[in-house]
Motif scaffolding. Structure first.
Motif, mmCIF file in Angstrom:
data_model
loop_
_atom_site.group_PDB
_atom_site.id
_atom_site.type_symbol
_atom_site.label_atom_id
_atom_site.label_comp_id
_atom_site.label_asym_id
_atom_site.label_seq_id
_atom_site.Cartn_x
_atom_site.Cartn_y
_atom_site.Cartn_z
ATOM 1 N N PRO A 22 0.847 -1.202 0.000
ATOM 2 C CA PRO A 22 0.000 0.000 0.000
ATOM 3 C C PRO A 22 0.887 1.258 0.000
ATOM 4 C CG PRO A 22 -0.658 -1.536 1.741
ATOM 5 C CD PRO A 22 0.635 -2.040 1.187
ATOM 6 N N LYS A 23 0.403 2.321 -0.608
ATOM 7 C CA LYS A 23 1.228 3.525 -0.796
ATOM 8 C C LYS A 23 1.932 4.037 0.460
ATOM 9 C CE LYS A 23 -0.838 7.337 -1.784
ATOM 10 N NZ LYS A 23 -1.577 8.381 -2.500
ATOM 11 N N PRO A 24 1.259 4.095 1.623
ATOM 12 C CA PRO A 24 1.951 4.638 2.802
ATOM 13 C C PRO A 24 3.146 3.798 3.247
ATOM 14 C CG PRO A 24 -0.408 4.551 3.142
ATOM 15 C CD PRO A 24 -0.142 3.768 1.917
ATOM 16 N N LEU A 25 3.250 2.570 2.731
ATOM 17 C CA LEU A 25 4.381 1.713 3.115
ATOM 18 C C LEU A 25 5.509 1.752 2.081
ATOM 19 C CD1 LEU A 25 2.546 -1.434 4.553
ATOM 20 C CD2 LEU A 25 3.248 0.667 5.710
ATOM 21 N N VAL A 26 5.322 2.530 1.007
ATOM 22 C CA VAL A 26 6.413 2.702 0.038
ATOM 23 C C VAL A 26 7.537 3.465 0.735
ATOM 24 C CG1 VAL A 26 7.093 3.854 -2.113
ATOM 25 C CG2 VAL A 26 4.921 2.622 -1.996
ATOM 26 N N ASP A 27 8.770 3.012 0.565
ATOM 27 C CA ASP A 27 9.888 3.673 1.246
ATOM 28 C C ASP A 27 10.140 5.068 0.698
ATOM 29 O OD1 ASP A 27 10.533 1.450 2.851
ATOM 30 O OD2 ASP A 27 11.527 0.498 1.158
ATOM 31 N N PHE A 28 10.423 5.988 1.625
ATOM 32 C CA PHE A 28 10.863 7.328 1.261
ATOM 33 C C PHE A 28 12.012 7.659 2.199
ATOM 34 C CE2 PHE A 28 10.921 11.903 1.940
ATOM 35 C CZ PHE A 28 10.987 12.372 0.633
ATOM 36 N N ALA A 29 13.179 7.943 1.650
ATOM 37 C CA ALA A 29 14.366 8.200 2.482
ATOM 38 C C ALA A 29 14.575 7.048 3.477
ATOM 39 C CB ALA A 29 14.254 9.538 3.198
ATOM 40 N N ASN A 30 14.477 5.823 2.950
ATOM 41 C CA ASN A 30 14.801 4.599 3.696
ATOM 42 C C ASN A 30 13.856 4.221 4.828
ATOM 43 O OD1 ASN A 30 16.852 4.303 1.924
ATOM 44 N ND2 ASN A 30 18.521 4.627 3.380
ATOM 45 N N LYS A 31 12.669 4.818 4.849
ATOM 46 C CA LYS A 31 11.642 4.260 5.735
ATOM 47 C C LYS A 31 10.270 4.516 5.126
ATOM 48 C CE LYS A 31 12.153 8.023 9.050
ATOM 49 N NZ LYS A 31 12.739 8.313 10.326
ATOM 50 N N PRO A 32 9.274 3.680 5.476
ATOM 51 C CA PRO A 32 7.953 3.862 4.889
ATOM 52 C C PRO A 32 7.445 5.292 5.089
ATOM 53 C CG PRO A 32 8.045 1.829 6.136
ATOM 54 C CD PRO A 32 9.326 2.546 6.412
ATOM 55 N N MET A 33 6.844 5.839 4.034
ATOM 56 C CA MET A 33 6.330 7.214 4.066
ATOM 57 C C MET A 33 5.600 7.547 5.356
ATOM 58 S SD MET A 33 4.363 7.954 0.575
ATOM 59 C CE MET A 33 5.076 7.703 -1.018
ATOM 60 N N ILE A 34 4.682 6.663 5.744
ATOM 61 C CA ILE A 34 3.796 6.968 6.865
ATOM 62 C C ILE A 34 4.543 7.008 8.197
ATOM 63 C CG2 ILE A 34 3.092 4.594 7.462
ATOM 64 C CD1 ILE A 34 0.162 5.771 7.572
ATOM 65 N N LEU A 35 5.699 6.372 8.232
ATOM 66 C CA LEU A 35 6.476 6.348 9.470
ATOM 67 C C LEU A 35 7.048 7.727 9.813
ATOM 68 C CD1 LEU A 35 6.785 4.030 11.331
ATOM 69 C CD2 LEU A 35 9.046 3.577 10.415
ATOM 70 N N HIS A 36 7.360 8.500 8.776
ATOM 71 C CA HIS A 36 7.839 9.875 9.009
ATOM 72 C C HIS A 36 6.785 10.643 9.812
ATOM 73 C CE1 HIS A 36 11.337 9.796 6.251
ATOM 74 N NE2 HIS A 36 10.610 8.976 5.531
ATOM 75 N N GLN A 37 5.503 10.427 9.455
ATOM 76 C CA GLN A 37 4.421 11.136 10.132
ATOM 77 C C GLN A 37 4.175 10.594 11.534
ATOM 78 O OE1 GLN A 37 1.184 10.789 7.299
ATOM 79 N NE2 GLN A 37 1.893 12.639 6.286
ATOM 80 N N ILE A 38 4.158 9.262 11.639
ATOM 81 C CA ILE A 38 3.886 8.659 12.948
ATOM 82 C C ILE A 38 4.971 9.049 13.961
ATOM 83 C CG2 ILE A 38 3.635 6.476 14.212
ATOM 84 C CD1 ILE A 38 2.289 5.312 11.685
ATOM 85 N N GLU A 39 6.220 9.064 13.517
ATOM 86 C CA GLU A 39 7.321 9.447 14.422
ATOM 87 C C GLU A 39 7.192 10.908 14.862
ATOM 88 O OE1 GLU A 39 10.914 8.404 12.330
ATOM 89 O OE2 GLU A 39 10.789 6.301 12.926
ATOM 90 N N ALA A 40 6.794 11.782 13.920
ATOM 91 C CA ALA A 40 6.625 13.207 14.258
ATOM 92 C C ALA A 40 5.472 13.393 15.252
ATOM 93 C CB ALA A 40 6.370 14.019 12.989
ATOM 94 N N LEU A 41 4.410 12.614 15.083
ATOM 95 C CA LEU A 41 3.265 12.704 15.995
ATOM 96 C C LEU A 41 3.638 12.197 17.388
ATOM 97 C CD1 LEU A 41 0.532 11.454 13.501
ATOM 98 C CD2 LEU A 41 0.578 13.728 14.560
ATOM 99 N N LYS A 42 4.347 11.096 17.408
ATOM 100 C CA LYS A 42 4.797 10.510 18.682
ATOM 101 C C LYS A 42 5.686 11.509 19.441
ATOM 102 C CE LYS A 42 6.435 7.607 21.786
ATOM 103 N NZ LYS A 42 5.694 7.352 23.013
ATOM 104 N N ALA A 43 6.546 12.199 18.693
ATOM 105 C CA ALA A 43 7.506 13.122 19.319
ATOM 106 C C ALA A 43 6.832 14.276 20.064
ATOM 107 C CB ALA A 43 8.469 13.669 18.258
ATOM 108 N N ILE A 44 5.599 14.631 19.651
ATOM 109 C CA ILE A 44 4.943 15.747 20.356
ATOM 110 C C ILE A 44 3.860 15.253 21.314
ATOM 111 C CG2 ILE A 44 5.446 17.533 18.645
ATOM 112 C CD1 ILE A 44 2.072 16.693 18.348
ATOM 113 N N GLY A 45 3.864 13.941 21.578
ATOM 114 C CA GLY A 45 2.980 13.437 22.628
ATOM 115 C C GLY A 45 1.659 12.833 22.171
ATOM 116 N N VAL A 46 1.506 12.568 20.868
ATOM 117 C CA VAL A 46 0.304 11.857 20.411
ATOM 118 C C VAL A 46 0.405 10.402 20.877
ATOM 119 C CG1 VAL A 46 -0.896 10.983 18.349
ATOM 120 C CG2 VAL A 46 -0.166 13.369 18.454
ATOM 121 N N THR A 47 -0.681 9.880 21.440
ATOM 122 C CA THR A 47 -0.638 8.517 22.001
ATOM 123 C C THR A 47 -1.342 7.495 21.119
ATOM 124 O OG1 THR A 47 -2.590 9.097 23.275
ATOM 125 C CG2 THR A 47 -0.462 9.244 24.421
ATOM 126 N N GLU A 48 -2.239 7.990 20.235
ATOM 127 C CA GLU A 48 -2.966 7.049 19.377
ATOM 128 C C GLU A 48 -3.127 7.608 17.973
ATOM 129 O OE1 GLU A 48 -7.253 4.693 19.098
ATOM 130 O OE2 GLU A 48 -6.683 5.636 20.977
#
Length: 361
Positions: A22-48
């Protein structure tokens, strides 16, 4: 705090890569696209994080289960049985987003790559006291987009103009929102657009505010923009954490190389290249403005520019691959082949040159 990522449909613009994942799992800069977003959300305290999805949810969830544990963040899916546009999914996921705390929640478009200044956005949202905040970004050619017209000093959104013929402004919707739970009361469970139906209504009540996105922004949902997005992302990485970038006499400009990749003698790599895990780049290879995904082998003296090489593919000796060539998963380009903009579906062997851009089935 919670967040919803609009994952949506089939990712047709990024085929043949999205024929494998699925598109969000296509690698971008060596990690799945969607992971860039999830990591940024986690960093500011998003829990879910809730993924609004209508295609292959089990593939997404199985993949993200690993990251749930690693990142310590809850990831769930809200599955549409019919496409619901950009607002319908919020109504569908209502019960997952509302927890009675009255806290606002983030909504992100899964194709968008930026520096995700989410902390600043929370501050902005609290300061104006409106019902919704959207992130906008400045573009050179606003006539291709929907333009957001705003009161410069306060950021209050006055109106939206779709693909304007005359210049009304150069700020467009960047696909990152922070919404109060009350916004959900405005959305019916049906196919509906947040940009065309929900936001104009909130703006007419003077409760919608826009923050200008600092740093870079790109919608990487199609190959040309994906390559541009990589350049902007690596440029931003150079400024923020240059230790993550490769260095050496064989590197030109910004290059990201996974530590498990092997690079031979006499190569010249860069600018704007990402080389994934387990790749083997043999001697004398030239790479520029390209992404090489995991498990790829590039043989001696091959030259690749402005292209995306999908997982576990091989590029033969003295081959030349350029001009937005996209190789799907497990594609084998034979020695001394030239590809000018070929789009090659997975599991193919290319034995003759592709002289003009075409799709190879």
């Amino acid at each position: 705090m919670k967040a919803l990522i609009l994952v949506g449909g089939f990712g047709t613009r990024l085929r043949p890569l999205t024929l494998s994942v699925p598109k969000p799992l296509v690698d971008f800069a060596n990690k799945p696209m969607i992971l860039h977003q999830i990591e940024a959300l986690k960093a500011i305290g998003v829990t879910e994080v809730v993924l609004a999805i209508n295609y292959q949810p089990e593939v997404m969830l199985n993949f993200l289960k690993d990251f749930e544990a690693k990142l310590g963040i809850k990831i769930t899916c809200s599955q549409e049985t019919e496409p619901l546009g950009t607002a319908g999914p919020l109504a569908l996921a209502r019960d997952k987003l509302v927890d009675g705390s009255g806290e606002p929640f983030f909504v992100l478009n899964s194709d968008v790559i930026s520096e995700y200044p989410l902390k600043e956005m929370i501050k902005f949202h609290k300061s104006h006291g409106g019902e919704a905040s959207i992130m906008v970004t400045k573009v050179d050619e606003p006539s291709k987009y929907g333009v957001v017209v705003l009161e410069e000093s306060t950021g209050q959104v006055e109106r939206f103009v779709e693909k304007p013929k005359l210049f009304v402004g150069n700020k467009i919707n960047a696909g990152i929102y922070l919404l109060n739970p009350s916004v959900l009361d405005r959305i019916e469970l049906r196919p509906t657009s947040i940009e065309k139906e929900v936001f104009p209504k909130i703006a007419s009540e003077k409760k919608l505010y826009a923050m200008v996105l600092p740093g870079f922004w790109m919608d990487i949902g199609q190959p040309r923009d994906y390559i541009t997005g990589l350049r902007l992302y690596l440029d931003s990485l150079r400024k923020k954490d240059s230790s993550k970038l490769a260095s050496g006499t064989h590197i030109v400009g910004n290059v990201l190389v996974d530590e498990s990749a092997k690079i031979g003698e006499g190569c010249l790599i860069g600018p704007d290249v990402a080389i994934g895990p387990g790749c083997v780049v043999e001697s004398g290879v030239r790479l520029s403005r390209c992404t090489v995904m995991s498990g790829v082998r590039i043989k001696k003296h091959a030259c690749i520019s402005s292209s995306i090489i999908g997982w576990h593919s091989t590029v033969g000796q003295w081959a030349r691959v350029e001009n937005m060539t996209i190789l799907g998963e497990d594609v084998h380009v034979c020695d001394e082949i030239y590809s000018n903009g070929g789009v090659v579906l997975p599991h193919k062997e290319i034995k003759s040159s592709i002289l003009k851009p075409e799709i190879v089935m």
